[in-house]
Design an enzyme around this catalytic site. Structure first.
Site, PDB file in Angstrom:
ATOM      1  N   VAL A  81       0.746  -1.083  -0.008  1.00  0.00           N
ATOM      2  CA  VAL A  81       0.099  -0.039   0.183  1.00  0.00           C
ATOM      3  C   VAL A  81       0.986   1.109  -0.076  1.00  0.00           C
ATOM      4  CG1 VAL A  81      -1.737   1.276   1.192  1.00  0.00           C
ATOM      5  CG2 VAL A  81      -1.794  -1.374   1.107  1.00  0.00           C
ATOM      6  N   ASP A  82       1.932   1.361   0.836  1.00  0.00           N
ATOM      7  CA  ASP A  82       2.843   2.259   0.708  1.00  0.00           C
ATOM      8  C   ASP A  82       3.498   2.648  -0.304  1.00  0.00           C
ATOM      9  OD1 ASP A  82       2.724   3.336   3.415  1.00  0.00           O
ATOM     10  OD2 ASP A  82       4.065   2.254   4.184  1.00  0.00           O
ATOM     11  N   HIS A  83       3.858   1.525  -1.071  1.00  0.00           N
ATOM     12  CA  HIS A  83       4.722   1.438  -2.383  1.00  0.00           C
ATOM     13  C   HIS A  83       3.617   2.245  -3.554  1.00  0.00           C
ATOM     14  CE1 HIS A  83       8.635  -0.385  -2.354  1.00  0.00           C
ATOM     15  NE2 HIS A  83       8.194  -1.052  -1.161  1.00  0.00           N
TER      16      HIS A  83
END
Length: 411
Positions: free
Chosen positions: A181-183
């Site tokens: 999700v961060d990526h």
């Protein structure tokens, strides 16, 4: 007229974003990854860290000789770094000075923080810097039932259904092994910024770009959410299998696992001919993708028996040359040991720095890694001199603690 051999050599390619200045207030992963990708394409990125530094500097071991964690090094190359205490008015004055020469501001503070500091985009920054593009990254946005709450990758994987479709019945719902999700939020932020730059080129005005981990996590649910929306049947745990395609799964060979991805009947027949299963495509249980999905357990048993005695490298090589997608299930070291990894320049080893190479290639403006990840506050004096501050002003700000002079303590 001079001979062509006497003409000057062409100038080296410049980054596609050369000439743009980015002020990066973000920490941890999504924001720093976004700004690193901008730096790889030539933007001048100034990383502004609080007195305690970016948390990822301490998320080790492993750490480098300066004590900075490999995690920090992975998403902060190409930047210049300053330390600045934005909780104090004098620190915010320094930031405003930096923004006078900036095109892009990236931050991932808890929503409301910038407004509390008198740095709200609509009320404060847009009137003063009408060309500024302000990208804010947060967990949930600043309004709505979850507005203003902190967000972390694994929490969003859980809340937004990603864990519910990852894993198998034995493991139960499982966190995806990378902070996906961060990526993707970092890539989404980059896309939003580039869209805003194009809009600014046409209108002359900047704007606010909002990106949330919540929205990004939900956007990853293809095809699971679409399947549910059309059938109202809740997606389940399939291990490595695909909900809409068979065979599309992990299978054991003699010396390790491979992943087999068959997406049409033509590929299925080629695979079966190769694996000694030539009768399967004419079996009504396996003659179409829909039929194969309905009988996936029997199909899996037949494929596993056919592949169990074969070496995985030969199977993958043979199938790929037949036009049937197949690849070994590699470890991380095995993935980077592949000859194609080196051919694509996807590992960078330079002056003690080890990193993953840029994933985007422009033919006329290739990415360049000109700066290694910075030490804490490494470029404070250099950046502030460029912004017009004199030596006495810089010294005074250091004496007041507005510009932290030393790296934060390492654990």
């Amino acid at each position: 007229m001079s001979d062509s051999s006497e003409q000057a050599a062409p100038a080296p390619a410049r980054g596609a974003l050369e000439g743009l200045r980015v002020i990066d207030l973000s920490r941890v992963l999504a924001g720093p990854l976004c700004s690193q990708m901008l730096a790889d394409q030539g933007a001048d990125v100034i990383k502004v860290e609080p007195p305690g530094g970016d948390e990822t500097r301490t998320l080790g071991p492993p750490v480098n000789e300066d004590g900075d964690a490999a995690y920090f090094m992975a998403v902060n190359r190409g930047k210049r770094a300053i330390g600045l205490d934005l909780s104090r008015p004098a620190g915010r004055d320094v930031l405003l000075t930096l923004l006078e020469q900036a095109d892009i501001l990236i931050e991932n503070f808890i929503p409301g923080t910038m407004a509390k500091w008198g740095l709200d985009y609509q009320a404060d920054l847009q009137p003063r810097f009408p060309q500024l593009i302000h990208c804010s990254i947060s967990g949930f946005g600043d309004d709505g039932p979850l507005g203003g709450l902190p967000g972390y990758d694994a929490i969003l994987q859980a809340m937004c259904g990603l864990m519910s479709v990852n894993g198998d019945p034995a493991s139960g719902p499982t966190r995806i092994g990378i902070p996906i999700v961060d990526h993707l939020t970092g890539y989404t932020a980059q896309s939003g910024i580039l869209l805003a730059l194009y809009h600014r080129a046409r209108t002359g005005r900047g704007q606010h770009v909002e990106v949330t981990l919540f929205d990004t996590a939900l956007s990853l649910l293809v095809p699971h959410a679409a399947n549910w929306m059309h059938t109202q049947r809740e997606p389940g745990l399939l291990g490595s299998a695909h909900p809409n395609i068979a065979p599309y799964d992990r299978y054991a060979c003699r010396d390790g696992d491979i992943f087999l991805g068959v997406v049409n009947d033509r590929q299925f027949r080629r695979f079966c001919d190769y694996a000694g299963l030539a009768a399967l495509p004419d079996d009504t249980r396996f003659s179409s993708n829909r039929a194969r999905l309905e009988h996936r357990a029997a199909l899996r048993a037949a494929i596993e028996e056919a592949l169990a005695s074969r070496p995985r490298a030969a199977v993958c090589d043979d199938l790929m040359r037949l036009g049937v997608p197949a690849g070994p299930v590699n470890s991380v070291p095995e993935a980077f040991a592949q000859a194609h990894t080196a051919h694509r320049g996807m590992q960078i080893d330079r002056d003690g720095y080890h990193g993953i190479g840029p994933a985007v290639r422009l033919s006329q403006a290739p990415p360049r890694v000109d700066r290694l990840p910075p030490a804490y506050a490494q470029h404070t004096d250099e950046v502030l001199r460029e912004a017009g501050l004199g030596e006495s002003q810089i010294a005074a700000l250091k004496d007041q603690g507005i510009l932290p002079r030393w790296p934060p303590p390492k654990p």
